[in-house]
Write a protein that holds these residues in place. Structure first.
Motif, mmCIF file in Angstrom:
data_model
loop_
_atom_site.group_PDB
_atom_site.id
_atom_site.type_symbol
_atom_site.label_atom_id
_atom_site.label_comp_id
_atom_site.label_asym_id
_atom_site.label_seq_id
_atom_site.Cartn_x
_atom_site.Cartn_y
_atom_site.Cartn_z
ATOM 1 N N GLY A 258 0.819 -1.202 0.000
ATOM 2 C CA GLY A 258 0.000 0.000 0.000
ATOM 3 C C GLY A 258 0.853 1.253 0.000
ATOM 4 N N SER B 112 -2.116 -4.855 0.304
ATOM 5 C CA SER B 112 -2.955 -3.661 0.310
ATOM 6 C C SER B 112 -4.391 -3.987 -0.095
ATOM 7 C CB SER B 112 -2.377 -2.604 -0.631
ATOM 8 O OG SER B 112 -3.318 -1.596 -0.912
ATOM 9 N N TYR C 94 -6.045 -2.511 -2.494
ATOM 10 C CA TYR C 94 -6.779 -1.319 -2.924
ATOM 11 C C TYR C 94 -6.258 -0.725 -4.233
ATOM 12 C CZ TYR C 94 -9.380 -0.896 1.472
ATOM 13 O OH TYR C 94 -10.231 -1.106 2.527
ATOM 14 N N SER C 95 -5.180 -1.264 -4.783
ATOM 15 C CA SER C 95 -4.582 -0.683 -5.980
ATOM 16 C C SER C 95 -4.738 -1.632 -7.165
ATOM 17 C CB SER C 95 -3.084 -0.416 -5.752
ATOM 18 O OG SER C 95 -2.422 -0.155 -6.974
ATOM 19 N N SER D 9 -2.677 -5.109 -7.840
ATOM 20 C CA SER D 9 -3.524 -6.307 -7.799
ATOM 21 C C SER D 9 -3.417 -7.078 -9.112
ATOM 22 C CB SER D 9 -4.980 -5.921 -7.530
ATOM 23 O OG SER D 9 -5.129 -5.363 -6.249
ATOM 24 N N LEU E 135 -7.985 -8.467 2.431
ATOM 25 C CA LEU E 135 -9.148 -7.597 2.543
ATOM 26 C C LEU E 135 -9.147 -7.036 3.965
ATOM 27 C CD1 LEU E 135 -11.842 -9.982 0.966
ATOM 28 C CD2 LEU E 135 -10.054 -8.685 -0.186
ATOM 29 N N MET F 55 -15.450 -5.059 2.521
ATOM 30 C CA MET F 55 -15.144 -4.438 1.236
ATOM 31 C C MET F 55 -16.388 -3.920 0.511
ATOM 32 S SD MET F 55 -11.982 -4.649 1.578
ATOM 33 C CE MET F 55 -11.321 -4.008 0.046
ATOM 34 N N GLU G 160 -16.782 -0.584 1.796
ATOM 35 C CA GLU G 160 -15.731 0.292 1.303
ATOM 36 C C GLU G 160 -16.104 0.915 -0.043
ATOM 37 O OE1 GLU G 160 -11.956 0.838 2.719
ATOM 38 O OE2 GLU G 160 -13.787 1.132 3.889
ATOM 39 N N HIS H 277 -12.955 4.721 -3.280
ATOM 40 C CA HIS H 277 -12.585 3.334 -3.605
ATOM 41 C C HIS H 277 -13.503 2.666 -4.623
ATOM 42 C CE1 HIS H 277 -9.745 3.667 -0.437
ATOM 43 N NE2 HIS H 277 -10.623 3.648 0.534
ATOM 44 N N ASN I 137 -11.859 1.663 -8.151
ATOM 45 C CA ASN I 137 -10.769 0.695 -7.997
ATOM 46 C C ASN I 137 -11.266 -0.663 -7.524
ATOM 47 O OD1 ASN I 137 -8.945 2.585 -8.836
ATOM 48 N ND2 ASN I 137 -8.105 3.008 -6.812
ATOM 49 N N LEU I 138 -12.155 -0.660 -6.541
ATOM 50 C CA LEU I 138 -12.635 -1.938 -6.007
ATOM 51 C C LEU I 138 -13.507 -2.680 -7.009
ATOM 52 C CD1 LEU I 138 -13.318 -1.131 -2.241
ATOM 53 C CD2 LEU I 138 -11.404 -2.378 -3.254
#
Length: 818
Positions: free
Chosen positions: A410, A519, A521-522, A526, A541, A545, A548, A559, A562-563
């Motif tokens: 992260g 992380s 989140y990226s 990922s 996670l 999520m 999120e 997010h 990205n998610l």
């Protein structure tokens, strides 16, 4: 429009990289082509030149084509200008890119550009340009963050790291943080360029430099002063010093100046180039005619030692240089006297026989340690292994046989993910695991501060440059970023080879067993870990999520986009791991529709804790003189906090966490306002920083609670303050497994938490009070504490907890199926 977007992502190397990747993928390797690059094309000298000169004279290599990288034609050695099997390409030109992608053998004494990545059948020999006296890489004092990243990346791609001695390869590989993960071969065979010193035509060289045969030669060869991306103009001073020495010894010596190739440009700009030895004359050939060497921090003196001629060291800026750069060997231990001004140099030259006698023992010691291969045959030994494939007794492997873990952690912001990863990296058994963190090499202060906290056994490698990819691959990547991989069509469309190629461009020859996107989140990381070449790969996670995705900060959903992409990548991982059992159950319920074999892939691994650090810092009373007061300490000392410390006459509640919507500090502030209205001695400390800081401070101001609710900002060591407060409160709406709760329990603090899965997973079973997730619930919980009700019914066994956590990590993340 799309092409413009691609160009913006790639930058000015767009066309070059397109050609380069096309050649990587489609053009065959030329098995009898050798590419040589010395000092980024600034000269045709040094180690690459020594190898070239050896090969060009051997019949067995007569069919080979030799490609020389040059900045301009002025650097070409005239005797080789018209040879039919020698070609010259301009550095960073299109022909350069094509040859770099297709030449079988690559010889360099510095680094290739950031887009370079060695093909499987290419052979890369890096023959660095000196034994380091001055510090390198991580060892440089006051260094810029990740300044060494492209050197590090080049070393990771090197098949043969050719070294003059053990000292050099150990310092270079360790200072670039890759010693135990470097998967190539060290050839401790000596530097080819030192052979040139033994084989030079001294009479011809003196004639070329217009040196009378009856004159001795003094060579002044200072190092480059500066750091990557910066140069320091010393040309006027160097020229004046040479002139003074020449005047003092005009009858006996000719004084030559050999400037570093970075510094030579300044001599040109100042009209002083004629006072320097031309760059076309290699330093090692030049050393063959030198009777006395003057240098400072340059590695040149190591290679002059076999001549058994005296050396004077002239570090005129010693104090400044040692403070800003540093050396591996103390200057007072060098094989020659230290002179800090020209009169001292002149005095020592007058008594040079005495100098030779005084420093003889040290001189011989240095020769034994650094020059044990300098016998004129280093090039032959190197060629035997690299080109002829013969076995060598000088082959060394530094890579360990430990299980190798690569992870992305992260942005290293001040948040729970950073705390969790920092603790994990302190808990791993480094006798069994070799751990590498991969990251962007950017310069954010918060990130650098947090990276400096991680275990020193962890390697850090950095991304430099950008994708090597075709236009078709970039277009397919953009489509994926818009749609995710939720359909069979999109899964087929994804440019998997592009992602694999990019991971390979960063890690070089290193083989990692375990890949972890810690992380989660990226999308960039990922993707790379999802398609990376690992025996086992996991993604973490750290929260609920699904919630999120709906998190809103300053009217934006940080997010959501990205998610949406990352959820579609879970299928490409072996394990999708939440950080607590209850959070896992929540994520499984919400996300299982995205994950094939979710019952097998989805699991949980609880966060580790660094209880020793917490306990050690709980009484770090750097401001203990203020313990009994509520006075602000701002300005009293550099280490003092800018907020009033807890008074024993008050009831002090505390919460710690990033000031974001998921923590819902606003709800806690509303609840505390009810408590404060009935309890004049109640105080609330809010520790942390974040996007909602100003909004929350304004809310406190409107409630007229500035004297009772204290915002501390981010604190590097919150444990002293936490230990001084009476009760910990967490008002979050969503959490994975809150690190701050574990920290409060280690310190034996009563804890009150809102009823959400992540927090419940920590305190259920009597470790704290779980209240309704509302203002009323928090009011009731704090009132229960004020009324003396027992909040924590169980003592927290942090040693047993840590043992369970790390064993879960080993079993679920690191266990490789046979």
């Amino acid at each position: 429009m799309i092409l413009k977007k691609i160009k913006r992502i790639v930058g000015r190397n767009f066309r070059k990289q397109l050609i380069y990747v096309n050649y990587l993928e489609k053009k065959p390797i030329q098995s009898k082509m050798i590419l040589y690059e010395a000092y980024h094309g600034r000269s045709m000298t040094g180690n690459p030149y020594a190898v070239f000169k050896y090969l060009i004279g051997k019949t067995e290599f007569k069919d080979f084509r030799h490609i020389w990288v040059i900045k301009d034609k002025s650097v070409i050695q005239e005797e080789f200008l018209h040879l039919p099997n020698v070609e010259y390409v301009i550095y960073q030109s299109i022909p350069y890119v094509k040859r770099l992608a297709t030449a079988k053998y690559l010889i360099n004494d510095t680094t290739f550009p950031a887009y370079f990545q060695k093909r499987k059948d290419q052979v890369y020999a890096n023959i660095w340009h000196g034994t380091p006296l001055k510090t390198m890489g991580l060892d440089i004092k006051n260094k810029g963050f990740a300044e060494h990243k492209n050197i590090q990346r080049n070393f990771l791609f090197t098949d043969y790291f050719v070294s003059p001695n053990k000292f050099t390869y150990e310092k270079l590989l360790k200072s670039h943080d890759i010693y135990s993960i470097y998967n190539g071969i060290v050839l401790d065979t000596g530097y080819p360029r030192v052979d040139l010193m033994w084989n030079a035509d001294t009479n011809q060289l003196k004639k070329k430099l217009a040196i009378p045969l009856n004159k001795k030669v003094i060579l002044y060869a200072p190092t480059w002063r500066g750091k990557l991306g910066e140069r320091k103009n010393e040309s006027i001073k160097l020229a004046e010093d040479v002139s003074k020495i020449q005047q003092a010894f005009a009858d006996d010596y000719t004084v030559l100046l050999k400037s570093h190739y970075f510094a030579h440009q300044f001599f040109k700009e100042n009209g002083l180039a004629d006072q320097c030895v031309p760059n076309s004359i290699g330093t090692n050939e030049l050393l063959s005619i030198v009777d006395l060497l003057i240098t400072d921090y340059s590695s040149i003196f190591f290679e002059f030692l076999p001549m058994n001629r005296p050396i004077l060291f002239y570090p005129y800026d010693k104090d400044e240089y040692l403070d800003t750069r540093g050396t591996y060997i103390p200057l007072n231990e060098l094989p020659g006297p230290i002179c800090q001004d020209v009169p001292s140099l002149i005095e020592h030259i007058h008594h040079i026989d005495q100098v030779k006698k005084q420093y003889g023992p040290v001189y011989r010691e240095f020769k034994g340690k650094f020059c044990y291969h300098d016998d004129g045959n280093a090039t032959a030994r190197m060629v035997d292994t690299v080109f002829r494939g013969r076995p060598s007794e000088h082959v060394i492997k530094t890579v360990t046989n430990k299980t190798k873990i690569l992870l992305y952690g992260g942005g290293f912001l001040n948040n729970g993910i950073t705390a969790s990863l920092t603790n994990l990296l302190k808990s791993i058994d480094y006798d069994l695991y070799d751990v590498t963190l991969i990251d962007y090499g950017n310069q954010k202060e918060e990130k650098i501060h947090n990276l400096n906290k991680i275990n020193k056994n962890v390697h850090i490698i950095y991304r430099v440059g950008s994708w090597n990819a075709t236009i078709a691959e970039r277009l397919r990547h953009l489509l994926f970023l818009q749609n995710g991989a939720y359909t069979p069509y999109m899964k087929r469309l994804m440019p998997a080879k592009m992602y694999q190629r990019e991971m390979g461009r960063m890690v070089g020859l290193t083989k990692f067993d375990i890949g972890i996107d810690f992380s989660g989140y990226s999308p960039f990381w990922s993707l790379l870990f999802a398609f990376g070449d690992f025996k086992r790969k996991s993604i973490f996670l750290h929260s609920d999520m699904r919630k999120e995705i709906d998190k809103k900060v300053n009217k934006k959903y940080p997010h959501r986009k990205n998610l949406h992409i990352i959820f579609s990548l879970y299928n490409f991982y072996d394990k999708v791991l939440s950080v607590s059992k209850l959070t896992h159950e929540q994520n499984k319920q919400n996300l299982m529709r995205f994950i094939e074999e979710s019952s097998r892939k989805m699991d949980y691994v609880i966060n580790t804790i660094d209880y020793k650090n917490i306990l050690a810092k709980k009484e770090d009373y750097q401001y203990e003189f203020a313990m009994e007061t509520d006075l602000s300490l701002k300005g009293l000392a550099s280490t003092a906090p800018a907020f009033p410390m807890p008074s024993t006459s008050n009831i002090n509640f505390i919460t710690i966490g990033r000031l974001g919507p998921e923590k819902d500090h606003a709800k806690l502030i509303d609840a505390f306002s009810v408590i404060a209205s009935a309890n004049k001695n109640a105080r609330l400390y809010i520790v942390g920083d974040g996007a909602l800081r100003d909004v929350l401070k304004e809310k406190v101001k409107k409630l007229q609670l500035q004297d009772k609710i204290i915002f501390t900002g981010q604190i590097d060591n919150p444990y002293t303050l936490l230990n001084l407060c009476d009760c910990f409160v967490l008002s979050s709406n969503q959490e994975g497994q809150p690190m701050v709760l574990l920290e409060a329990l280690v310190l034996g603090k009563p804890v009150i938490v809102t009823d959400i899965p992540g927090s419940r997973s920590v305190v259920e079973g009597g470790y704290g009070l779980i209240v309704e997730n509302s203002i009323d619930g928090l009011v009731k919980g704090m009132n229960d504490y004020l009324e003396g009700k027992r909040i924590n019914e169980q003592a927290f066994d942090y040693e047993a907890y840590l043992n369970d956590a790390i064993n879960m990590f080993y079993e679920k993340v690191c266990r490789i199926e046979k």
